[in-house]
Design an enzyme around this catalytic site. Structure first.
Site, short mmCIF file in Angstrom:
data_model
loop_
_atom_site.label_atom_id
_atom_site.label_comp_id
_atom_site.label_asym_id
_atom_site.label_seq_id
_atom_site.Cartn_x
_atom_site.Cartn_y
_atom_site.Cartn_z
N LYS A 190 59.38 38.46 74.15
CA LYS A 190 58.45 39.24 72.52
C LYS A 190 58.53 40.00 72.62
CE LYS A 190 53.86 41.78 73.02
NZ LYS A 190 52.24 41.28 73.46
N ARG A 200 46.50 44.28 65.56
CA ARG A 200 45.88 45.97 65.72
C ARG A 200 44.99 46.08 65.17
NH1 ARG A 200 52.51 47.65 66.52
NH2 ARG A 200 52.80 46.54 68.41
N LYS A 213 56.71 50.12 70.02
CA LYS A 213 57.02 49.53 71.54
C LYS A 213 57.64 48.94 71.90
CE LYS A 213 52.15 48.27 71.34
NZ LYS A 213 51.08 47.14 72.16
N GLU A 229 65.28 36.80 79.78
CA GLU A 229 64.02 37.63 80.15
C GLU A 229 63.13 36.12 80.13
OE1 GLU A 229 61.65 39.83 80.08
OE2 GLU A 229 62.85 41.70 78.90
N LYS A 244 57.24 35.07 71.24
CA LYS A 244 56.34 35.77 69.93
C LYS A 244 57.20 36.52 69.45
CE LYS A 244 51.80 37.87 70.22
NZ LYS A 244 51.16 39.18 71.31
N SER A 270 49.63 36.96 64.30
CA SER A 270 48.24 37.50 63.04
C SER A 270 49.18 37.82 61.84
CB SER A 270 47.59 39.04 63.46
OG SER A 270 49.03 39.73 63.90
N TYR A 309 45.84 31.51 64.92
CA TYR A 309 44.14 31.38 64.57
C TYR A 309 44.07 29.78 63.46
CZ TYR A 309 45.69 35.81 66.58
OH TYR A 309 46.35 37.42 67.34
C1 PBG Z 1 49.72 42.84 72.79
C2 PBG Z 1 49.86 41.52 71.69
C3 PBG Z 1 49.74 41.82 71.27
C4 PBG Z 1 49.84 40.67 70.29
C5 PBG Z 1 49.45 39.54 71.63
N1 PBG Z 1 49.34 40.80 72.38
C6 PBG Z 1 50.57 43.14 69.49
C7 PBG Z 1 51.50 44.01 70.20
O1 PBG Z 1 51.96 43.86 71.49
O2 PBG Z 1 51.22 45.28 69.88
C8 PBG Z 1 49.51 39.84 69.15
C9 PBG Z 1 49.09 38.58 68.61
C10 PBG Z 1 49.37 38.56 67.20
O3 PBG Z 1 49.44 39.04 66.40
O4 PBG Z 1 48.87 37.73 66.36
N2 PBG Z 1 49.70 43.27 74.48
#
Ligand code: PBG
Length: 322
Positions: A190, A200, A213, A229, A244, A270, A309
């Protein structure tokens, strides 16, 4: 080369990859209240549902044959604190939703996210000491969160926090508690991505997130590190692994699939969704074709499935139903 492309039947005959409803996982957002359906402005077509409205959504997934849904909470800001205590409340949105979907007996898998960000006042996935994210203390809390979710009816635990060692500790805690059959889908590779912005908004962490992050999510410049990982998560007991974001990271998906030959998923996040929807709304691209092309790209890259989505729209298109 054009002889094989000349007719529809011939194009179908030589097609190398197929996308079916079985490839789709549908992420859904929860919010407090009763009878609430709140559109998410930065994700046109995506809605937050109160718990009493979520079973109807799971039914839509079941009717279309979508194999699984993934649940995310927009926690009341008043319930967020530095420790993310609400994650350990058996009455939180996720646990409530798991119980009601489970009670409906639908043929749909329930995937729940394990991470603290929707519950912490600082918006981070882990516990903090000053500006430092504490790894092992966080993992301890994630284990408790995972157990609660499973007790409420979750089928698949999806740790999205990127702490080290969490998959192994969660696996042994599940086994010890008698949950040997619960699967783990790890967010293995990720990245610290700008494409999570609209998510968010949806879970309400944009307003509060302190800093970024990058001390736990991966540097977008890296590839070998993703394999490392994934290797660790598989060794620790992950049944399925995820990369991701999705589209900008198809190279990672391909390398992961070729190297480990495991069930491999991508999260079309997203921001990827929002870009396609925004361009389509402006009439700049054909939204439906872009949706189907982007989903096929994940299959071509080696994915066994995609969190998207678009799941319902794509399923309707693929089945000709609804
Ligand atoms: C957080 C989490 C995130 C997403 C899924 N779980 C965002 C982040 O790490 O800030 C993102 C999913 C998306 O953008 O559709 N644990």
């Amino acid at each position: 080369m054009r002889r094989n492309r000349r007719t529809d039947w011939s194009r179908r005959l030589v097609r190398e990859n197929t996308l079916t409803v079985d490839d789709l996982i549908w992420p859904l957002f929860l919010t407090d209240g009763t009878g609430v359906e709140q559109p998410v402005a930065s994700m046109p077509g995506v809605t937050r549902y109160s718990v009493d409205r979520i079973v109807a959504q799971a039914e839509i997934a079941a009717e279309l044959g979508i194999p699984a849904i993934a649940l995310f909470p927009n926690t009341d800001p008043a319930k967020r604190d530095a420790m993310g205590s609400e994650a350990l409340n058996p009455g939180n949105l996720i646990c409530q939703a798991c119980r009601s979907i489970r009670a409906a007996g639908l043929p749909v898998g329930i995937i729940t996210d394990v991470a603290l960000d929707p519950y912490t006042s600082h918006g981070h996935d882990g516990l903090m000491d000053g500006e430092t994210i504490l790894n092992d203390e966080t993992v301890e809390q994630l284990v408790a969160q995972a157990l609660l979710q499973v007790e409420a009816g979750s089928d698949v635990i999806a740790p999205s926090d990127m702490m080290d060692g969490r998959v192994g500790v969660i696996r042994s805690a599940l086994d010890t508690a008698g949950f040997q059959d619960i699967q783990i889908m790890s967010y293995a590779a990720k990245y610290a991505s700008a494409f999570y912005g609209p998510f968010r908004d949806a879970v309400g962490t944009n307003a509060t997130l302190v800093g970024d992050k990058r001390t736990y999510q991966m540097d977008p410049a890296n590839t070998d590190e993703a394999l490392h990982e994934v290797e660790l998560d598989i060794a620790e007991g992950a049944d399925m692994i995820m990369v991701k974001p999705g589209m900008p990271y198809l190279d990672i998906i391909r390398r992961v699939k070729d190297t480990f030959l495991r069930p491999t998923f991508a999260y079309q996040v997203s921001g990827e969704y929002a870009m396609i929807q925004a361009a389509a709304q402006n009439g700049w691209i054909d939204g439906e074709r872009a949706m189907m092309e982007s989903l096929m790209a994940f299959k071509r890259a080696g994915c066994d499935g995609v969190l998207t989505y678009f799941a319902v729209d794509a399923a309707r298109k693929l089945t000709g139903r609804g």
